[in-house]
Design a protein around this motif. Sequence first.
Motif, mmCIF file in Angstrom:
data_model
loop_
_atom_site.group_PDB
_atom_site.id
_atom_site.type_symbol
_atom_site.label_atom_id
_atom_site.label_comp_id
_atom_site.label_asym_id
_atom_site.label_seq_id
_atom_site.Cartn_x
_atom_site.Cartn_y
_atom_site.Cartn_z
ATOM 1 N N ASP A 171 10.646 0.148 9.581
ATOM 2 C CA ASP A 171 9.622 1.099 9.997
ATOM 3 C C ASP A 171 9.742 2.430 9.267
ATOM 4 O O ASP A 171 9.573 3.485 9.861
ATOM 5 C CB ASP A 171 9.703 1.328 11.518
ATOM 6 C CG ASP A 171 9.332 0.077 12.292
ATOM 7 O OD1 ASP A 171 8.839 -0.888 11.682
ATOM 8 O OD2 ASP A 171 9.520 0.083 13.517
ATOM 9 N N ASN A 172 10.066 2.374 7.985
ATOM 10 C CA ASN A 172 10.293 3.619 7.251
ATOM 11 C C ASN A 172 9.062 4.139 6.510
ATOM 12 O O ASN A 172 9.139 5.143 5.817
ATOM 13 C CB ASN A 172 11.447 3.434 6.262
ATOM 14 C CG ASN A 172 11.163 2.324 5.270
ATOM 15 O OD1 ASN A 172 10.286 1.497 5.490
ATOM 16 N ND2 ASN A 172 11.898 2.299 4.182
ATOM 17 N N TRP A 173 7.927 3.463 6.659
ATOM 18 C CA TRP A 173 6.674 3.946 6.097
ATOM 19 C C TRP A 173 5.525 3.315 6.858
ATOM 20 O O TRP A 173 5.739 2.484 7.724
ATOM 21 C CB TRP A 173 6.598 3.713 4.592
ATOM 22 C CG TRP A 173 6.662 2.287 4.125
ATOM 23 C CD1 TRP A 173 7.361 1.249 4.680
ATOM 24 C CD2 TRP A 173 6.015 1.741 2.991
ATOM 25 N NE1 TRP A 173 7.180 0.101 3.960
ATOM 26 C CE2 TRP A 173 6.361 0.374 2.907
ATOM 27 C CE3 TRP A 173 5.169 2.270 2.025
ATOM 28 C CZ2 TRP A 173 5.884 -0.463 1.906
ATOM 29 C CZ3 TRP A 173 4.704 1.427 1.021
ATOM 30 C CH2 TRP A 173 5.059 0.084 0.974
ATOM 31 N N GLN A 174 4.293 3.713 6.531
ATOM 32 C CA GLN A 174 3.113 3.210 7.218
ATOM 33 C C GLN A 174 2.072 2.818 6.177
ATOM 34 O O GLN A 174 1.887 3.542 5.198
ATOM 35 C CB GLN A 174 2.506 4.297 8.104
ATOM 36 C CG GLN A 174 3.471 4.926 9.074
ATOM 37 C CD GLN A 174 2.975 6.305 9.464
ATOM 38 O OE1 GLN A 174 2.317 6.422 10.474
ATOM 39 N NE2 GLN A 174 3.266 7.312 8.680
ATOM 40 N N GLN A 177 -0.354 11.684 11.140
ATOM 41 C CA GLN A 177 0.662 11.960 10.114
ATOM 42 C C GLN A 177 1.134 13.409 10.182
ATOM 43 O O GLN A 177 2.313 13.696 10.058
ATOM 44 C CB GLN A 177 0.077 11.649 8.726
ATOM 45 C CG GLN A 177 1.009 11.893 7.577
ATOM 46 C CD GLN A 177 2.111 10.861 7.465
ATOM 47 O OE1 GLN A 177 2.164 9.918 8.250
ATOM 48 N NE2 GLN A 177 2.989 11.032 6.513
ATOM 49 N N PHE A 219 8.201 13.649 13.124
ATOM 50 C CA PHE A 219 9.014 13.062 12.054
ATOM 51 C C PHE A 219 8.102 12.761 10.877
ATOM 52 O O PHE A 219 6.888 12.753 11.001
ATOM 53 C CB PHE A 219 9.723 11.788 12.534
ATOM 54 C CG PHE A 219 8.788 10.751 13.094
ATOM 55 C CD1 PHE A 219 8.175 9.814 12.281
ATOM 56 C CD2 PHE A 219 8.500 10.730 14.460
ATOM 57 C CE1 PHE A 219 7.306 8.866 12.800
ATOM 58 C CE2 PHE A 219 7.638 9.778 14.991
ATOM 59 C CZ PHE A 219 7.040 8.850 14.168
ATOM 60 N N ARG A 220 8.673 12.517 9.729
ATOM 61 C CA ARG A 220 7.890 12.251 8.526
ATOM 62 C C ARG A 220 8.199 10.866 7.970
ATOM 63 O O ARG A 220 9.364 10.488 7.860
ATOM 64 C CB ARG A 220 8.191 13.298 7.438
ATOM 65 C CG ARG A 220 7.691 14.675 7.792
ATOM 66 C CD ARG A 220 6.166 14.717 7.728
ATOM 67 N NE ARG A 220 5.651 15.960 8.242
ATOM 68 C CZ ARG A 220 4.962 16.072 9.359
ATOM 69 N NH1 ARG A 220 4.716 15.026 10.105
ATOM 70 N NH2 ARG A 220 4.504 17.229 9.756
ATOM 71 N N LYS A 221 7.136 10.136 7.676
ATOM 72 C CA LYS A 221 7.216 8.841 7.005
ATOM 73 C C LYS A 221 6.119 8.828 5.952
ATOM 74 O O LYS A 221 5.047 9.387 6.191
ATOM 75 C CB LYS A 221 6.924 7.688 7.963
ATOM 76 C CG LYS A 221 7.938 7.412 9.009
ATOM 77 C CD LYS A 221 7.483 6.184 9.795
ATOM 78 C CE LYS A 221 8.382 5.901 10.955
ATOM 79 N NZ LYS A 221 7.981 4.692 11.666
ATOM 80 N N TYR A 259 1.349 -2.116 8.295
ATOM 81 C CA TYR A 259 2.785 -1.887 8.474
ATOM 82 C C TYR A 259 3.010 -0.539 9.130
ATOM 83 O O TYR A 259 2.380 0.427 8.710
ATOM 84 C CB TYR A 259 3.513 -1.922 7.121
ATOM 85 C CG TYR A 259 5.005 -1.919 7.295
ATOM 86 C CD1 TYR A 259 5.693 -3.109 7.519
ATOM 87 C CD2 TYR A 259 5.729 -0.730 7.280
ATOM 88 C CE1 TYR A 259 7.064 -3.108 7.708
ATOM 89 C CE2 TYR A 259 7.095 -0.732 7.477
ATOM 90 C CZ TYR A 259 7.756 -1.920 7.685
ATOM 91 O OH TYR A 259 9.101 -1.914 7.884
ATOM 92 N N PRO A 260 3.869 -0.440 10.146
ATOM 93 C CA PRO A 260 4.471 -1.537 10.885
ATOM 94 C C PRO A 260 3.397 -2.404 11.542
ATOM 95 O O PRO A 260 2.422 -1.883 12.075
ATOM 96 C CB PRO A 260 5.330 -0.850 11.931
ATOM 97 C CG PRO A 260 5.509 0.562 11.482
ATOM 98 C CD PRO A 260 4.314 0.872 10.633
#
Length: 195
Positions: free
Chosen positions: A1-4, A21, A26-28, A108-109
């Motif tokens: 789950d480290n990006w979208q 976003q 938190f930032r991804k 994703y996720p």
Amino acid sequence: DNWQVVVPTTPANFFHALRRQVRRSFRKPLIVMSPKSLLRHKDCVSRLEDFGPGSSFRRILVETDKIADPAKVRRVVLCSGKVYFDLVAEWRKRGIDDIAIFRIEQLYPFPFTRLGVRLSAYPNAEIVWCQEEPENMGAWHFVDRRIERALSGPGVKATRPIYVGRPESASPATGSARTHVKEQADLVDRALTIG
């Protein structure tokens, strides 16, 4: 789950993806895959209240038109991106009421639980993934096993999604507008034809 990775198909969902976003604590990285053609598509619209209080990004958008009782729905077509507009235009033209169309707006996720809950409302339906890209491109190889996992929940008879789209190709496009239109009409027809 480290990006979208999102594929918004409505102005409101695009707005909420960007707003989410910025507002998160938190930032991804956010990858937005949305074609320019939706900027001018006559059906790509949102109501004003879809931007206001109580609204948010929706990972899955279900069909808003009236369809048959969920137990009588024989197919659920899952898609992502602008192919939805081709599908729904033909769906309305044919007056189909035993096929539901879902848009997966976040790849994703992957929304396993939400998709499983949505699909459990259609216990007798076969599940189809429709994309306009060739089979070896687009989201099919990514979503295939994820849809299967979502189908493993209670109340869902289907166990595997069926692929509907262009065959594998070394090129993302045919190079011929006439061939492209014919292939697009064919994949829409296959997605909306049962049996």
